[in-house]
Scaffold this active site. Structure first.
Site, PDB file in Angstrom:
ATOM      1  CG  ASP A   1       7.132  17.383 -26.561  1.00 30.39           C
ATOM      2  OD1 ASP A   1       7.434  16.937 -25.439  1.00 30.39           O
ATOM      3  OD2 ASP A   1       6.364  16.783 -27.329  1.00 30.39           O
TER       4      ASP A   1
ATOM      5  CG  HIS B   1      12.008  15.314   5.372  1.00 29.13           C
ATOM      6  ND1 HIS B   1      10.885  15.225   6.153  1.00 29.13           N
ATOM      7  CD2 HIS B   1      12.029  16.583   4.884  1.00 29.13           C
ATOM      8  CE1 HIS B   1      10.271  16.396   6.155  1.00 29.13           C
ATOM      9  NE2 HIS B   1      10.936  17.235   5.399  1.00 29.13           N
TER      10      HIS B   1
ATOM     11  CE1 TYR C   1       7.243  20.105   3.035  1.00 30.89           C
ATOM     12  CE2 TYR C   1       8.891  18.701   4.053  1.00 30.89           C
ATOM     13  CZ  TYR C   1       7.865  19.629   4.169  1.00 30.89           C
ATOM     14  OH  TYR C   1       7.461  20.041   5.393  1.00 30.89           O
TER      15      TYR C   1
ATOM     16  CD1 TRP D   1       6.548   3.622   4.431  1.00 32.94           C
ATOM     17  CD2 TRP D   1       7.589   4.599   2.699  1.00 32.94           C
ATOM     18  NE1 TRP D   1       6.850   4.912   4.802  1.00 32.94           N
ATOM     19  CE2 TRP D   1       7.494   5.538   3.759  1.00 32.94           C
ATOM     20  CE3 TRP D   1       8.202   4.997   1.510  1.00 32.94           C
ATOM     21  CZ2 TRP D   1       7.991   6.827   3.657  1.00 32.94           C
ATOM     22  CZ3 TRP D   1       8.702   6.284   1.424  1.00 32.94           C
ATOM     23  CH2 TRP D   1       8.602   7.189   2.481  1.00 32.94           C
TER      24      TRP D   1
ATOM     25  CD  GLU E   1       9.383  10.388  -2.854  1.00 32.37           C
ATOM     26  OE1 GLU E   1      10.372  10.776  -3.527  1.00 32.37           O
ATOM     27  OE2 GLU E   1       8.296  10.052  -3.352  1.00 32.37           O
TER      28      GLU E   1
ATOM     29  NE  ARG F   1       3.981   3.577  10.813  1.00 35.28           N
ATOM     30  CZ  ARG F   1       4.793   4.314  10.031  1.00 35.28           C
ATOM     31  NH1 ARG F   1       5.662   5.147  10.577  1.00 35.28           N
ATOM     32  NH2 ARG F   1       4.724   4.222   8.729  1.00 35.28           N
TER      33      ARG F   1
ATOM     34  CB  THR G   1       4.966  24.975   5.824  1.00 33.77           C
ATOM     35  OG1 THR G   1       6.144  24.213   5.565  1.00 33.77           O
ATOM     36  CG2 THR G   1       3.759  24.147   5.449  1.00 33.77           C
TER      37      THR G   1
ATOM     38  CE  LYS H   1       3.537  27.491  -1.521  1.00 33.44           C
ATOM     39  NZ  LYS H   1       4.130  27.956  -2.785  1.00 33.44           N
TER      40      LYS H   1
ATOM     41  CB  SER I   1      -0.363  28.550  -6.432  1.00 32.30           C
ATOM     42  OG  SER I   1       0.329  28.311  -5.231  1.00 32.30           O
TER      43      SER I   1
ATOM     44  CG  HIS J   1      -1.570   1.330   1.480  1.00 33.26           C
ATOM     45  ND1 HIS J   1      -2.540   1.854   0.658  1.00 33.26           N
ATOM     46  CD2 HIS J   1      -1.374   2.253   2.460  1.00 33.26           C
ATOM     47  CE1 HIS J   1      -2.907   3.044   1.126  1.00 33.26           C
ATOM     48  NE2 HIS J   1      -2.213   3.316   2.217  1.00 33.26           N
TER      49      HIS J   1
ATOM     50  CB  SER K   1      11.152   6.087 -14.112  1.00 33.35           C
ATOM     51  OG  SER K   1      10.093   6.960 -14.363  1.00 33.35           O
ATOM     52  CB  SER K   2      11.890   9.720 -10.393  1.00 39.37           C
ATOM     53  OG  SER K   2      10.631   9.170 -10.157  1.00 39.37           O
TER      54      SER K   2
ATOM     55  CG  HIS L   1      12.111  14.881  11.174  1.00 37.70           C
ATOM     56  ND1 HIS L   1      12.009  16.072  10.516  1.00 37.70           N
ATOM     57  CD2 HIS L   1      11.564  13.974  10.346  1.00 37.70           C
ATOM     58  CE1 HIS L   1      11.413  15.895   9.351  1.00 37.70           C
ATOM     59  NE2 HIS L   1      11.137  14.625   9.222  1.00 37.70           N
ATOM     60  CG  HIS L   2      11.546  10.451   9.269  1.00 38.44           C
ATOM     61  ND1 HIS L   2      10.195  10.304   9.130  1.00 38.44           N
ATOM     62  CD2 HIS L   2      11.884  11.510   8.500  1.00 38.44           C
ATOM     63  CE1 HIS L   2       9.725  11.213   8.299  1.00 38.44           C
ATOM     64  NE2 HIS L   2      10.727  11.974   7.900  1.00 38.44           N
TER      65      HIS L   2
HETATM   66  C1  HEM Z   1       5.369  21.306   8.758  1.00 38.28           C
HETATM   67  C2  HEM Z   1       5.922  20.362   8.109  1.00 38.28           C
HETATM   68  C3  HEM Z   1       6.210  18.961   8.640  1.00 38.28           C
HETATM   69  C4  HEM Z   1       6.862  18.583   9.772  1.00 38.28           C
HETATM   70  C5  HEM Z   1       7.458  19.492  10.815  1.00 38.28           C
HETATM   71  C6  HEM Z   1       6.893  17.139   9.775  1.00 38.28           C
HETATM   72  C7  HEM Z   1       7.479  16.362  10.766  1.00 38.28           C
HETATM   73  C8  HEM Z   1       7.479  14.984  10.785  1.00 38.28           C
HETATM   74  C9  HEM Z   1       8.148  14.174  11.761  1.00 38.28           C
HETATM   75  C10 HEM Z   1       8.970  14.696  12.910  1.00 38.28           C
HETATM   76  C11 HEM Z   1       7.925  12.881  11.450  1.00 38.28           C
HETATM   77  C12 HEM Z   1       8.476  11.660  12.176  1.00 38.28           C
HETATM   78  C13 HEM Z   1       7.480  11.063  13.082  1.00 38.28           C
HETATM   79  C14 HEM Z   1       7.964   9.745  13.599  1.00 38.28           C
HETATM   80  O1  HEM Z   1       8.081   8.776  12.830  1.00 38.28           O
HETATM   81  O2  HEM Z   1       8.218   9.645  14.810  1.00 38.28           O
HETATM   82  C15 HEM Z   1       7.119  12.856  10.286  1.00 38.28           C
HETATM   83  C16 HEM Z   1       6.686  11.702   9.660  1.00 38.28           C
HETATM   84  C17 HEM Z   1       6.172  11.696   8.385  1.00 38.28           C
HETATM   85  N1  HEM Z   1       5.822  12.801   7.633  1.00 38.28           N
HETATM   86 FE1  HEM Z   1       5.929  14.718   8.229  1.00 38.28          FE
HETATM   87  N2  HEM Z   1       6.255  16.674   8.679  1.00 38.28           N
HETATM   88  C18 HEM Z   1       5.834  17.756   7.951  1.00 38.28           C
HETATM   89  C19 HEM Z   1       5.180  17.719   6.759  1.00 38.28           C
HETATM   90  C20 HEM Z   1       5.023  16.588   5.997  1.00 38.28           C
HETATM   91  C21 HEM Z   1       4.596  16.565   4.636  1.00 38.28           C
HETATM   92  C22 HEM Z   1       4.265  17.791   3.794  1.00 38.28           C
HETATM   93  C23 HEM Z   1       4.563  15.274   4.256  1.00 38.28           C
HETATM   94  C24 HEM Z   1       4.197  14.663   2.921  1.00 38.28           C
HETATM   95  C25 HEM Z   1       3.453  15.162   2.017  1.00 38.28           C
HETATM   96  C26 HEM Z   1       4.949  14.472   5.383  1.00 38.28           C
HETATM   97  C27 HEM Z   1       5.007  13.104   5.377  1.00 38.28           C
HETATM   98  C28 HEM Z   1       5.423  12.342   6.404  1.00 38.28           C
HETATM   99  C29 HEM Z   1       5.514  10.913   6.370  1.00 38.28           C
HETATM  100  C30 HEM Z   1       5.187  10.017   5.172  1.00 38.28           C
HETATM  101  C31 HEM Z   1       5.954  10.497   7.615  1.00 38.28           C
HETATM  102  C32 HEM Z   1       6.107   9.071   8.121  1.00 38.28           C
HETATM  103  C33 HEM Z   1       7.162   8.301   7.502  1.00 38.28           C
HETATM  104  C34 HEM Z   1       7.175   6.918   8.077  1.00 38.28           C
HETATM  105  O3  HEM Z   1       7.638   6.731   9.204  1.00 38.28           O
HETATM  106  O4  HEM Z   1       6.684   5.999   7.402  1.00 38.28           O
HETATM  107  N3  HEM Z   1       5.214  15.303   6.428  1.00 38.28           N
HETATM  108  N4  HEM Z   1       6.847  14.163   9.882  1.00 38.28           N
HETATM  109 CU   LIG Z   2      10.378  13.968   7.481  1.00 39.58          CU
END
Ligand code: HEM
Ligand SMILES: [Cu+2]
Ligand SMILES: [Cu+2]
Lengths: 298, 534
Positions: free
Chosen positions: B113, B261, B265, B148, B263, B458, B336, B339, B276, B83, B177-178, B310-311
């Protein structure tokens, strides 16, 4: 800056007060497990978790206000500037003052947030000594205990190196292929949370926890203590807690470790010094009986 | 911005002598045809990934094993892995970058093009074997149950059989590809803008694609290296991530999140770009603070490269390292915020029409705010000690991806479908789709914050009974969300086969970028003589 420092001090005060309240509210033993429809943290059983809870309460108020502010603006805009209400659009597209304001205000909010965050981080992350704990929380620490938690697929093993104790803790009453019996579940021994053996620690002791992974990465987590630390093969991680409230507390493995990941829970019993000594004695006797068991000193 | 395109010339369609039938698509070097193929691809895999998420929610609807047999826990991990990877690599990226990027970058900058049309074809066709390998990995051997994130050593010594190798090779192909697309887009944007279109006059959607493709170009090679080392650890006896032989499992996490990370964004910046345009169009106003908007994206991209750990707050980093990543992560909230407030200011004073694309854009703005503020909570590492690997994180990232990025995709689809197909969607159905989705996703993802607060980890197939209440609500929400996705498929087919025909600029005065100067549907070749932008 001074104000911020004061605010940070206030967090600790609130946290300690909350912890005290939690204690007096329920003189009976703590029970660290989720409740149906729960919407907030479990009741904290350590001063660090109490601080996390109060810091998080502050953060939640803050982000709720921010979200409501954005929602309020959106609703106002929808009401005031829809095509019917405002047939002729303005052409404004610049306002330097406004742009400065919405850059500077968020920065200020973030700084106010960061200061207590840093303080709490350094407290929670670096293992302190008894004097520090007394200084921070006014707790007279009752001894220091080292415990080593070893993550295996799919159960936890524990060692008390200074006590020469070592045991495995499985889900439910026994392991079957990484699964766990649920027939014996009772309200006091919840399904998927209770283990065959509990980690036993005395109340108010400074527990230094070491974690390591035997095969893949696991994570030792105890929500009521504010502890979560990965158990990684080939490295020793550390965490600490001082549980100030007797009771039984449950946690679950918190790093995906294969098919039995959901089936390697963690149970900690926080008991009086006296009961702890009794437990040590019986555990040592048990170890002696199973004299095949070798103790590996780290 | 708005008057910047005043002098553009509309282009007439002209006879096209390329291949027809299946050859037109298989051999295609045309940015519009390739964009269309990407959009169809994304739609197909969105449904596949959505179906898998329904299976996950069926399993979690009640405590105990529901869908899967007792003991079949690995299959659950296979579902969550598939998923996640499908939604990221085969829905959001192909739709936003391959689909809308291909279609509208050349149209918006006045180029005939992409710079490298054959490379463009190759980028698309790499995605097919990539998708086949990923879907195949679900059925090969036991399937890949690594999540993932594919953390070592679970993905190396923890998984035998071909499935994980197939998943890794799938990521390699999708990554290649990307990277090729990114080279192509960057070259196009830098070199093929119409005279007069300086970087500072470029539409924000193109800016968003420029930043995104840079992020991809710089981060994907790191992922490729990281997963290549997984592959050699698995098959050729190396020990990059094996502690017992001098490797380090945490090294993999650093490399993965150095990609991971940026990614996230990559997934949301193009949606920012679309929102926008939609907000400006339906407010009938130029975008507020254009330069601030463009450079906020650049800032998000730049800072996004230095926050990855931070992950990894619970991985056992030194406390000073954690403190640094805490601070750096908080910084991202500033651009952010810029925006969000600039979108609000764009709407302020406008004469706003709430057509379907605008509903999605407004929905995106608010839902993304909610996901953004929980991100700020998660930036605080002492709090994230409690939240890491719980459902709170799952709630956070679905608000930013399933509502931020995906709402952006729908905003773009309803906004541009008339331009792409020459036919308009049905307004009532479109609005119904929006509201049904709103109900579904909020019911699904909001309660996850509560489950996470209560401590639910999770990636578990069964959970302590106390978690059942909110999980039940989430499951019901996900069925509503999936019903909305099926409604979208119906709307899309109905639009393409029997929608009302539309003219060049069917949104009127608010739609000012160059794509509105060409016919609808956009002829096979556009901007063959360069438009001039004053
Ligand atoms: C204000 C902006 C953001 C901050 C400060 C932020 C912060 C964080 C932090 C600290 C985590 C880690 C949490 C943990 O696993 O303990 C996290 C996880 C995640 N964030 Fe954000 N985030 C932001 C915006 C976004 C955006 C825009 C996206 C995607 C469109 C995103 C997608 C994710 C994803 C996919 C995870 C989990 C990844 C995983 O463990 O599988 N975040 N975020
Ligand atoms: Cu992140
Ligand atoms: Cu685990």
């Amino acid at each position: 800056m001074k104000m911020v420092r004061k605010a940070a001090g206030a967090f600790v005060a609130v946290a300690v007060a909350m912890l005290a309240m939690a204690h007096s509210a329920s003189a009976q033993a703590g029970f660290g497990a989720p409740k149906p429809w729960q919407m907030n943290f479990q009741e904290p059983a350590t001063p660090v978790m109490a601080e996390v809870v109060s810091f998080h309460n502050f953060l939640t108020v803050l982000i709720t206000l921010i979200s409501l502010f954005v929602l309020g603006l959106l609703l106002y805009i929808i009401w005031r500037f829809n095509a019917k209400a405002n047939p002729v659009p303005s052409k404004n597209s610049h306002n330097t003052m406004l742009e400065v304001v919405w850059t500077v205000i968020p920065i200020t909010i973030l700084v106010i947030m960061a200061i207590p965050s840093f303080r709490l981080l350094y407290k929670a992350d670096v293992v302190p000594d008894a004097a520090k704990v007394r200084e921070w929380y006014g707790i007279n620490v009752a001894g220091t205990i080292d415990i080593k938690a070893i993550g295996n697929q799919w159960f936890w093993s524990y060692e008390y190196p200074n006590e020469r104790i070592k045991f495995d803790a499985f889900c439910g009453v026994g392991p079957i292929e990484g699964a766990c019996f649920s027939q014996d579940a009772t309200p006091k021994r919840p399904r998927l949370l209770a283990t065959t053996e509990s980690v036993v620690v005395p109340v108010n002791a400074l527990v230094r926890l070491l974690t390591v992974g035997q095969d893949v990465i696991h994570a030792w987590a105890m929500p009521a203590f504010g502890v979560k630390i990965d158990a990684v093969p080939g490295r020793t991680n550390h965490a600490w807690f001082v549980a100030t409230r007797e009771g039984t507390y449950f946690g679950q493995c918190s790093e995906l470790c294969g098919q039995g990941h959901g089936y390697m829970p963690i149970t900690v019993e926080v008991v009086s010094q006296q009961r702890y000594q009794q437990w040590l004695t019986s555990k040592r006797a048990e170890m002696a009986v199973k004299n095949g068991t070798q103790f590996a000193a780290n | 911005m708005s008057s910047a395109y005043g002098g553009a010339h509309a282009q007439d369609a002209h006879a096209h002598h390329g291949p027809t039938g299946w050859r037109r698509w298989a051999y295609s070097t045309n940015h519009k045809d390739i964009g269309t193929m990407y959009l169809v691809f994304a739609c197909v895999f969105g449904i596949v990934g959505g179906l898998i998420s329904v299976l996950i929610r069926m399993e979690l609807q009640e405590p105990g094993m529901q869908l899967l047999a007792e003991g079949d826990y690995h299959q659950f991990n296979v579902f969550t892995t598939a998923h996640g990877l499908i939604m990221v690599f085969f829905l959001i990226m192909p739709a936003l970058i391959g689909g809308f990027g291909n279609w509208f970058i050349p149209l918006m900058i006045g180029a005939p093009d992409m710079a490298f049309p054959r490379l463009n074809n190759m980028s698309f066709w790499f995605m097919i074997p990539s998708a086949i390998m990923l879907v195949g990995s679900v059925f090969a051997g036991d399937g890949a149950g690594t999540g993932w994130t594919v953390y070592a050593p679970l993905s190396t010594s923890g998984h035998s059989g071909p499935a994980v190798d197939m998943a890794i090779l799938s990521l390699h192909l999708a990554g290649a590809s990307s990277i090729l697309s990114s080279l192509n887009f960057i070259t196009t944007i830098f070199n093929m803008r119409a005279p007069g279109m300086t970087l500072h006059r470029m539409p924000l959607f193109v800016w968003s694609q420029l930043v995104t493709t840079f992020l991809l170009l710089l981060s994907l090679p790191v992922l490729a290296g990281a997963i290549t080392m997984l592959l050699t650890d698995r098959n050729f006896g190396t020990a990059f991530y094996e502690a017992a032989r001098g490797g380090d499992p945490i090294l993999y996490q650093h490399l993965f999140w150095f990609f991971g990370h940026p990614e996230v964004y990559v997934l949301v910046l193009p949606a920012f770009g679309i929102v926008s345009h939609v907000v400006a169009t339906f407010s009938k106003k130029p975008i507020f603070g254009y330069l601030g908007m463009a450079y906020a994206m650049v800032a998000i991209g730049a800072v996004g490269f230095v926050v990855w750990a931070h992950h990894m707050y619970t991985a056992g980093m030194s406390v000073d390292t954690e403190a640094y990543f805490l601070a750096a992560t908080l910084v991202i909230a500033v651009p952010t915020g810029i925006k969000i407030f600039s979108w609000l200011a764009t709407m302020w004073g406008g004469s706003i029409e709430f057509k379907t694309p605008m509903l999605w854009a407004v929905g995106m703005i608010f839902m993304f705010t909610v996901g953004g503020v929980t991100g700020v909570v998660l930036a605080n590492s002492p709090v994230t000690t409690a939240f890491h690997d719980t459902y709170y994180v799952v709630g956070h990232f679905h608000y930013v991806m399933a509502m931020g990025a995906l709402f952006g995709i729908f905003a773009g689809w309803y906004y541009w479908i008339g331009k792409m197909s020459g036919r308009q969607y049905n307004e009532t159905l479109g609005k119904g789709h929006f509201w049904l989705t709103m109900v579904g996703v909020n019911l699904t993802f909001f309660p996850m914050h509560f489950s996470g607060l209560a401590g639910m980890p999770r990636r578990i197939p069964d959970y302590p009974d106390a978690f059942s209440g909110w999980n039940y609500v989430s499951s019901i929400g996900s069925y509503i969300g999936f019903a909305a996705a099926l409604l979208f498929v119906y709307i899309a087919i109905r639009t393409i086969t029997s929608g009302e025909r539309v003219g060049a600029n069917y949104w009127g005065e608010g739609a000012t970028s160059l794509e509105w100067t060409v016919d609808s549907p956009a002829p096979h070749h556009t901007h063959e003589t360069m438009p001039h932008v004053r």
